[in-house]
Design a protein around this motif. Sequence first.
Motif, mmCIF file in Angstrom:
data_model
loop_
_atom_site.group_PDB
_atom_site.id
_atom_site.type_symbol
_atom_site.label_atom_id
_atom_site.label_comp_id
_atom_site.label_asym_id
_atom_site.label_seq_id
_atom_site.Cartn_x
_atom_site.Cartn_y
_atom_site.Cartn_z
ATOM 1 N N THR A 266 0.786 -1.174 -0.019
ATOM 2 C CA THR A 266 -0.106 -0.011 -0.103
ATOM 3 C C THR A 266 0.846 1.090 0.081
ATOM 4 O OG1 THR A 266 -1.912 -1.213 1.155
ATOM 5 C CG2 THR A 266 -1.655 1.162 1.256
ATOM 6 N N VAL A 267 1.844 1.328 0.647
ATOM 7 C CA VAL A 267 2.824 2.412 0.871
ATOM 8 C C VAL A 267 3.673 2.627 -0.626
ATOM 9 C CG1 VAL A 267 4.961 3.097 1.921
ATOM 10 C CG2 VAL A 267 3.200 2.225 3.512
ATOM 11 N N PHE A 268 4.004 1.407 -1.070
ATOM 12 C CA PHE A 268 4.666 1.440 -2.380
ATOM 13 C C PHE A 268 3.619 2.003 -3.585
ATOM 14 C CE2 PHE A 268 5.008 -0.692 -6.470
ATOM 15 C CZ PHE A 268 6.559 -0.135 -6.711
ATOM 16 N N PHE A 269 2.374 1.701 -3.566
ATOM 17 C CA PHE A 269 1.252 2.332 -4.514
ATOM 18 C C PHE A 269 0.924 3.739 -4.305
ATOM 19 C CE2 PHE A 269 0.785 -2.167 -5.786
ATOM 20 C CZ PHE A 269 1.136 -2.231 -7.232
ATOM 21 N N SER A 270 1.060 4.027 -3.063
ATOM 22 C CA SER A 270 0.333 5.260 -2.689
ATOM 23 C C SER A 270 1.727 6.272 -3.098
ATOM 24 C CB SER A 270 0.306 5.401 -1.120
ATOM 25 O OG SER A 270 -0.591 4.769 -0.672
ATOM 26 N N SER A 271 3.041 5.815 -2.999
ATOM 27 C CA SER A 271 4.134 6.470 -3.328
ATOM 28 C C SER A 271 4.222 7.077 -4.699
ATOM 29 C CB SER A 271 5.439 5.986 -2.931
ATOM 30 O OG SER A 271 6.561 6.830 -3.465
ATOM 31 N N ILE A 272 3.718 5.771 -5.653
ATOM 32 C CA ILE A 272 3.800 5.883 -6.969
ATOM 33 C C ILE A 272 2.563 7.074 -7.588
ATOM 34 C CG2 ILE A 272 3.357 4.575 -9.241
ATOM 35 C CD1 ILE A 272 4.596 2.405 -7.968
ATOM 36 N N VAL A 273 1.622 6.805 -6.929
ATOM 37 C CA VAL A 273 0.590 7.896 -7.495
ATOM 38 C C VAL A 273 0.982 9.147 -6.970
ATOM 39 C CG1 VAL A 273 -1.911 8.267 -6.713
ATOM 40 C CG2 VAL A 273 -1.355 6.011 -7.201
ATOM 41 N N SER A 274 1.491 9.499 -5.774
ATOM 42 C CA SER A 274 1.712 10.871 -5.450
ATOM 43 C C SER A 274 2.995 11.182 -6.044
ATOM 44 C CB SER A 274 2.493 10.856 -3.911
ATOM 45 O OG SER A 274 2.961 11.911 -3.566
ATOM 46 N N ASP A 275 3.975 10.534 -6.734
ATOM 47 C CA ASP A 275 4.845 10.952 -7.557
ATOM 48 C C ASP A 275 4.217 11.007 -9.120
ATOM 49 O OD1 ASP A 275 6.744 10.665 -5.545
ATOM 50 O OD2 ASP A 275 7.563 8.660 -6.534
ATOM 51 N N VAL A 276 3.517 10.481 -9.306
ATOM 52 C CA VAL A 276 2.897 10.793 -10.654
ATOM 53 C C VAL A 276 1.965 12.012 -10.636
ATOM 54 C CG1 VAL A 276 1.076 9.757 -12.293
ATOM 55 C CG2 VAL A 276 2.787 8.227 -11.500
ATOM 56 N N ALA A 277 1.370 12.193 -9.578
ATOM 57 C CA ALA A 277 0.348 13.330 -9.422
ATOM 58 C C ALA A 277 1.412 14.550 -9.510
ATOM 59 C CB ALA A 277 -0.334 13.319 -8.236
ATOM 60 N N GLY A 278 2.583 14.722 -8.663
ATOM 61 C CA GLY A 278 3.404 15.681 -8.618
ATOM 62 C C GLY A 278 4.099 15.995 -9.904
ATOM 63 N N ALA A 279 4.247 14.772 -10.740
ATOM 64 C CA ALA A 279 4.913 15.101 -11.992
ATOM 65 C C ALA A 279 4.149 15.789 -13.108
ATOM 66 C CB ALA A 279 5.597 13.809 -12.480
ATOM 67 N N THR A 280 2.788 15.427 -13.047
ATOM 68 C CA THR A 280 2.123 16.019 -13.748
ATOM 69 C C THR A 280 1.387 17.290 -13.705
ATOM 70 O OG1 THR A 280 0.065 14.759 -12.778
ATOM 71 C CG2 THR A 280 1.013 13.659 -14.671
ATOM 72 N N GLY A 281 1.808 17.627 -12.353
ATOM 73 C CA GLY A 281 1.269 19.151 -11.960
ATOM 74 C C GLY A 281 -0.291 19.319 -11.419
ATOM 75 N N ALA A 282 -0.631 18.041 -10.994
ATOM 76 C CA ALA A 282 -2.188 18.152 -10.741
ATOM 77 C C ALA A 282 -2.059 18.827 -9.366
ATOM 78 C CB ALA A 282 -2.637 16.636 -10.324
ATOM 79 N N ARG A 283 -3.418 19.486 -8.993
ATOM 80 C CA ARG A 283 -3.474 20.040 -7.921
ATOM 81 C C ARG A 283 -4.662 19.390 -7.074
ATOM 82 N NH1 ARG A 283 -3.731 24.853 -11.600
ATOM 83 N NH2 ARG A 283 -6.166 24.379 -11.498
ATOM 84 N N SER A 284 -4.424 19.540 -5.967
ATOM 85 C CA SER A 284 -5.462 18.721 -4.873
ATOM 86 C C SER A 284 -6.784 19.762 -4.953
ATOM 87 C CB SER A 284 -4.976 18.573 -3.582
ATOM 88 O OG SER A 284 -4.707 19.778 -2.814
ATOM 89 N N SER A 285 -7.899 19.339 -4.462
ATOM 90 C CA SER A 285 -9.192 19.989 -4.615
ATOM 91 C C SER A 285 -9.215 20.718 -3.517
ATOM 92 C CB SER A 285 -10.295 19.088 -4.674
ATOM 93 O OG SER A 285 -10.500 18.137 -3.588
ATOM 94 N N THR A 286 -9.872 21.841 -3.520
ATOM 95 C CA THR A 286 -10.132 22.681 -2.204
ATOM 96 C C THR A 286 -11.176 22.556 -1.338
ATOM 97 O OG1 THR A 286 -11.303 24.191 -3.334
ATOM 98 C CG2 THR A 286 -9.015 24.625 -3.388
ATOM 99 N N GLY A 287 -12.054 21.383 -1.589
ATOM 100 C CA GLY A 287 -13.088 20.896 -1.179
ATOM 101 C C GLY A 287 -13.860 19.720 -1.418
ATOM 102 N N ILE A 288 -14.615 19.175 -0.841
ATOM 103 C CA ILE A 288 -15.462 18.063 -1.145
ATOM 104 C C ILE A 288 -16.165 18.403 -2.147
ATOM 105 C CG2 ILE A 288 -17.131 16.264 -0.499
ATOM 106 C CD1 ILE A 288 -16.160 16.505 2.193
ATOM 107 N N GLY A 289 -16.087 17.522 -3.484
ATOM 108 C CA GLY A 289 -16.663 17.733 -4.742
ATOM 109 C C GLY A 289 -16.262 18.705 -5.495
#
Length: 88
Positions: A45-68
């Motif tokens: 789980t930690v391994f895949f979470s790290s991969i997803v986090s790295d991919v999101a950071g590499a693509t420049g995705a921003r996290s949402s500011t609220g639910i929805g």
Amino acid sequence: MSLGRVIGTLVVILVLYAIVTAPQEAASSVQDGASTAADAGTSITVFFSSIVSDVAGATGARSSTGIGDPVYPDGGVETGDGSTPTAP
């Protein structure tokens, strides 16, 4: 009787023998095996979470500011009509 069925029957007999002759040791072995499996699951789980986090950071995705709220990558199309929004 197939070879697989014979081997499976022998394994079941050996497991039952181990439980009957040494129940404390058998329980300890099962507990150790379950603990090892849980540790492996946590590591995966930690391994895949790290991969997803790295991919999101590499693509420049921003996290949402609220639910929805939608999440758009940098330079993404937010308008939905195919145009790129202009900076305010």
